[in-house]
Design a protein around this motif. Sequence first.
Motif, mmCIF file in Angstrom:
data_model
loop_
_atom_site.group_PDB
_atom_site.id
_atom_site.type_symbol
_atom_site.label_atom_id
_atom_site.label_comp_id
_atom_site.label_asym_id
_atom_site.label_seq_id
_atom_site.Cartn_x
_atom_site.Cartn_y
_atom_site.Cartn_z
ATOM 1 N N THR A 111 1.021 5.089 10.201
ATOM 2 C CA THR A 111 1.442 4.747 11.482
ATOM 3 C C THR A 111 0.875 5.447 12.668
ATOM 4 O O THR A 111 1.017 6.792 12.385
ATOM 5 N N ALA A 112 0.527 4.897 13.837
ATOM 6 C CA ALA A 112 0.081 5.620 14.727
ATOM 7 C C ALA A 112 0.630 4.967 16.088
ATOM 8 O O ALA A 112 0.101 3.949 16.591
ATOM 9 N N GLY A 113 1.864 5.423 16.769
ATOM 10 C CA GLY A 113 2.134 4.826 18.125
ATOM 11 C C GLY A 113 1.638 5.286 19.242
ATOM 12 O O GLY A 113 1.917 6.511 19.531
ATOM 13 N N TYR B 102 6.830 -3.903 11.973
ATOM 14 C CA TYR B 102 5.708 -4.460 11.673
ATOM 15 C C TYR B 102 4.842 -3.885 10.574
ATOM 16 O O TYR B 102 4.447 -4.564 9.732
ATOM 17 N N ALA B 103 5.023 -2.555 10.390
ATOM 18 C CA ALA B 103 4.285 -1.896 9.235
ATOM 19 C C ALA B 103 5.192 -2.338 8.107
ATOM 20 O O ALA B 103 4.537 -2.490 6.932
ATOM 21 N N ASP B 104 6.357 -2.503 8.020
ATOM 22 C CA ASP B 104 7.246 -2.931 7.045
ATOM 23 C C ASP B 104 7.219 -2.204 5.670
ATOM 24 O O ASP B 104 6.897 -2.739 4.679
ATOM 25 N N PRO B 105 7.247 -0.801 5.729
ATOM 26 C CA PRO B 105 7.234 -0.308 4.441
ATOM 27 C C PRO B 105 8.272 -0.091 3.694
ATOM 28 O O PRO B 105 9.584 -0.208 4.117
ATOM 29 N N PRO B 106 8.143 -0.293 2.018
ATOM 30 C CA PRO B 106 9.522 -0.483 1.204
ATOM 31 C C PRO B 106 9.898 0.756 1.236
ATOM 32 O O PRO B 106 9.118 1.856 1.381
ATOM 33 N N PRO B 107 11.319 0.809 1.005
ATOM 34 C CA PRO B 107 11.762 2.332 0.762
ATOM 35 C C PRO B 107 11.080 3.116 -0.387
ATOM 36 O O PRO B 107 10.512 2.423 -1.182
ATOM 37 N N GLY B 108 11.022 4.363 -0.249
ATOM 38 C CA GLY B 108 10.072 5.029 -1.070
ATOM 39 C C GLY B 108 8.508 5.019 -0.778
ATOM 40 O O GLY B 108 7.707 5.991 -1.358
ATOM 41 N N ALA B 109 8.251 4.107 0.159
ATOM 42 C CA ALA B 109 6.616 4.257 0.422
ATOM 43 C C ALA B 109 6.490 5.626 1.093
ATOM 44 O O ALA B 109 7.221 6.289 1.854
ATOM 45 N N ARG B 110 4.993 6.166 0.815
ATOM 46 C CA ARG B 110 4.891 7.483 1.291
ATOM 47 C C ARG B 110 4.046 7.118 2.637
ATOM 48 O O ARG B 110 2.846 6.378 2.727
ATOM 49 N N LEU B 111 4.714 7.431 3.767
ATOM 50 C CA LEU B 111 4.256 7.187 4.973
ATOM 51 C C LEU B 111 3.662 8.360 5.928
ATOM 52 O O LEU B 111 4.579 9.267 5.956
ATOM 53 N N ARG C 231 -4.204 4.669 0.239
ATOM 54 C CA ARG C 231 -4.561 4.160 -1.187
ATOM 55 C C ARG C 231 -5.139 2.708 -0.856
ATOM 56 O O ARG C 231 -4.998 2.175 -0.034
ATOM 57 N N PRO C 232 -6.045 2.296 -1.938
ATOM 58 C CA PRO C 232 -6.477 0.873 -1.791
ATOM 59 C C PRO C 232 -5.085 0.006 -1.646
ATOM 60 O O PRO C 232 -4.361 0.141 -2.465
ATOM 61 N N GLY C 233 -5.253 -1.026 -0.902
ATOM 62 C CA GLY C 233 -4.172 -1.709 -0.485
ATOM 63 C C GLY C 233 -3.248 -1.559 0.467
ATOM 64 O O GLY C 233 -2.323 -1.994 0.784
ATOM 65 N N GLY C 234 -3.387 -0.061 0.829
ATOM 66 C CA GLY C 234 -2.542 0.508 1.916
ATOM 67 C C GLY C 234 -2.608 -0.105 3.179
ATOM 68 O O GLY C 234 -3.803 -0.883 3.420
ATOM 69 N N VAL C 235 -1.738 0.173 4.093
ATOM 70 C CA VAL C 235 -1.583 -0.417 5.244
ATOM 71 C C VAL C 235 -1.465 0.466 6.350
ATOM 72 O O VAL C 235 -0.973 1.469 6.422
ATOM 73 N N VAL C 236 -2.433 0.062 7.495
ATOM 74 C CA VAL C 236 -2.168 0.941 8.763
ATOM 75 C C VAL C 236 -1.751 0.177 9.995
ATOM 76 O O VAL C 236 -1.820 -1.339 10.076
ATOM 77 N N ALA C 237 -0.672 0.536 10.677
ATOM 78 C CA ALA C 237 -0.046 -0.279 11.863
ATOM 79 C C ALA C 237 0.130 0.826 12.918
ATOM 80 O O ALA C 237 0.387 1.915 12.968
ATOM 81 N N LEU C 238 -0.564 0.121 14.041
ATOM 82 C CA LEU C 238 -0.796 0.929 15.112
ATOM 83 C C LEU C 238 -0.529 0.415 16.465
ATOM 84 O O LEU C 238 -0.751 -0.707 16.422
ATOM 85 N N SER C 239 -0.038 1.211 17.415
ATOM 86 C CA SER C 239 0.098 0.439 18.805
ATOM 87 C C SER C 239 -0.596 1.004 19.944
ATOM 88 O O SER C 239 -1.013 2.409 20.031
ATOM 89 N N VAL C 240 -0.978 0.287 20.913
ATOM 90 C CA VAL C 240 -1.370 0.641 21.905
ATOM 91 C C VAL C 240 -0.904 0.096 23.455
ATOM 92 O O VAL C 240 -0.199 -0.913 23.020
#
Length: 264
Positions: free
Chosen positions: A106-108, A35-44, A129-138
């Motif tokens: 991410t925060a699972g 769901y977060a779909d980070p590209p390879p190399g992304a700082r996660l 960073r601006p445009g960066g993504v958060v993906a979390l689950s509950v």
Amino acid sequence: MTHTTQSWQWYEQNAQIYQEMDPATVEFGRQLLDYADPPPGARLLDVGAGRGAVAGQAAARGCAVTAIDAAPSMVTQLREDFPGITVSRMDAHRFDFADGEFDVVTAGFVLDLLSDPAAALAETRRVLRPGGVVALSVPGLLPHRERWQWLVDLAQEFYPTAIQEDTPPEATVDIPTLLAGTGFTGQNRRDFHLPVPIAGPLALWELFAARLPMAESTGAVVRQPRDRAEEFRRRFLSGARRMHAGGGIAMDRHMIMYRAAKPS
Ligand SMILES: C[S@@+](CC[C@H](N)C(=O)[O-])C[C@H]1O[C@@H](n2cnc3c(N)ncnc32)[C@H](O)[C@@H]1O
């Protein structure tokens, strides 16, 4: 970290068995990462990384992964299992990271444990960073609730403070409002259901009994005297036997995921 001690204490004691105990953990981690779909190399950054269900799979996909957890034994275990990941002991309410250091956070299954999830999301926004993504689950609702009513009734009788009727788990933390309130945009939600068949009444008891100490340590339930605890176990097993005989025991696990972005 005094105000958050309770949120990670059970994990501190159960780091060794956490992942083995719950067969769904790795699959839930995979789903959140998809769901977060980070590209390879992304700082996660993976917050509350536990045994690495998200962080480990992110590293395997070529992300540059930083993982944090408040429980020291989770941190030790993570370092051992994933030498390629940068692991730190840190509280989710306050990160020792610079502004804009990550592309993805991410925060699972963490936000629902925190005393101040809004503070954690504000910190998440800061380090993205601006445009960066958060993906979390509950955790989501328990589907087929009627099949489990015997257990709800039993728990209500023995552990009344643990069961609050009509309060779905997702209502305990209102993620969409928190995300909007902390300045995230472009929100999405995705639900994932995972049927987990349970071998029989004893296996169900083992799953339940392993979680009880957490509920006791967080004060969610009051520890029962020994004879009462034994009566609970006996009646639990007899309810589970009936369920097993009447079509089998399956926990249709439900996870709710949210994804949003820090405005560019
Ligand atoms: C339910 S586990 C989830 C682990 C992992 N994210 C997964 O999906 O399998 C929650 C994790 O959050 C950690 N945790 C709890 N409170 C925390 C806090 N205040 N700061 C950082 N981590 C915390 C726990 O120690 C535990 O490892």
